[in-house]
Design a protein around this motif. Structure first.
Motif, short mmCIF file in Angstrom:
data_model
loop_
_atom_site.label_atom_id
_atom_site.label_comp_id
_atom_site.label_asym_id
_atom_site.label_seq_id
_atom_site.Cartn_x
_atom_site.Cartn_y
_atom_site.Cartn_z
N ASP A 96 1.00 2.96 -6.93
CA ASP A 96 1.43 3.69 -5.74
C ASP A 96 2.17 2.76 -4.79
OD1 ASP A 96 -0.53 2.13 -4.47
OD2 ASP A 96 -1.98 3.77 -4.37
N GLU A 97 2.47 3.29 -3.59
CA GLU A 97 3.25 2.52 -2.63
C GLU A 97 2.51 1.29 -2.11
OE1 GLU A 97 0.85 5.66 -0.53
OE2 GLU A 97 2.16 5.57 -2.30
N ASN A 98 1.19 1.28 -2.27
CA ASN A 98 0.39 0.13 -1.85
C ASN A 98 0.22 -0.90 -2.96
OD1 ASN A 98 -0.12 1.23 0.76
ND2 ASN A 98 -1.65 2.59 -0.16
N LYS A 99 0.89 -0.65 -4.10
CA LYS A 99 0.85 -1.52 -5.27
C LYS A 99 -0.54 -1.58 -5.92
CE LYS A 99 4.94 -4.25 -4.29
NZ LYS A 99 5.59 -5.56 -4.39
N GLU A 100 -1.34 -0.55 -5.64
CA GLU A 100 -2.61 -0.41 -6.34
C GLU A 100 -2.34 0.25 -7.69
OE1 GLU A 100 -6.53 0.43 -4.27
OE2 GLU A 100 -6.05 2.40 -5.12
#
Length: 208
Positions: free
Chosen positions: A20-24
């Protein structure tokens, strides 16, 4: 969310890296331990691989687990409650038939069931190919990781240990209640949509 496909193991199983956008990041299935491309991609993108999620326990989907835990010790491994014994029993995971050798997972894991959440994904019970087969649905992004339950113009075999044709047909009908524009990513075929497969399965007389 973003998705990158890797083809792993002797049967070239689809393994999906989702982030996702949080790089999770989530890794769905891991069919072999030649993971250099996966490792490099994760590091180059600066991703945090948090979840290692198994659609079911067959060897061509779990064979890289020990290597993944070696490379990413903090990753959490998830498998369906009913398939947990596949991690340790070759007569269930079928590795002797796939590679000629045995496979035993040596790390920690968590089990999941219908309705559980793993990050942005909801667990959907879809027995049939195995008793503990699961699909993983991200409603906001309309993504379904279907493992060996639903393929493009096909579906998983049900002549293996713990398999059931009746359960498979019930699971396919269940998946066909999802929004028709849901993108489906399976274990061994190209991406498709729920709408396309609903039409195909209707022609086969499997869904109404």
């Amino acid at each position: 969310m973003n998705i990158q496909t890797f083809y792993l193991g002797s049967l070239m199983t689809n393994s999906y890296l989702v982030w996702d956008e949080n790089k999770e990041a989530y890794l769905f299935d891991c069919g072999g331990d030649s993971l250099e491309k996966v490792e490099d991609f994760i590091k180059n993108k600066g991703l945090n691989l948090k979840y290692m999620i198994l659609t079911h326990g067959h060897g061509d989907h779990i064979a890289g687990l020990n290597k993944i835990k070696e490379l990413f010790p903090n990753v959490e491994v998830y498998i369906g409650e009913e398939d947990k014994d596949f991690l340790f029993k070759s007569e269930l995971n079928l590795m002797p038939y796939i590679t000629g050798g045995d496979f035993y997972y040596s790390g920690s894991y968590k089990t999941v069931k219908e309705g559980d959440h793993i990050g942005k994904f909801i667990v959907v019970d879809t027995p049939g190919h195995t008793i503990g087969s699961k699909c993983f649905y991200a409603p906001e992004d309309k993504i379904l990781i279907s493992g060996d339950t639903m393929f493009r113009r096909s579906f998983g075999r049900y002549d293996l240990p713990t398999s059931s044709g009746d359960m498979m047909y019930h699971s396919l009908n269940k998946l066909c209640t999802l929004p028709e524009d849901t993108k489906v990513y399976s274990g061994h075929s190209e991406p498709t949509t729920i709408g396309e497969e609903k039409a195909f399965l209707r022609m086969q007389g499997i869904v109404k």
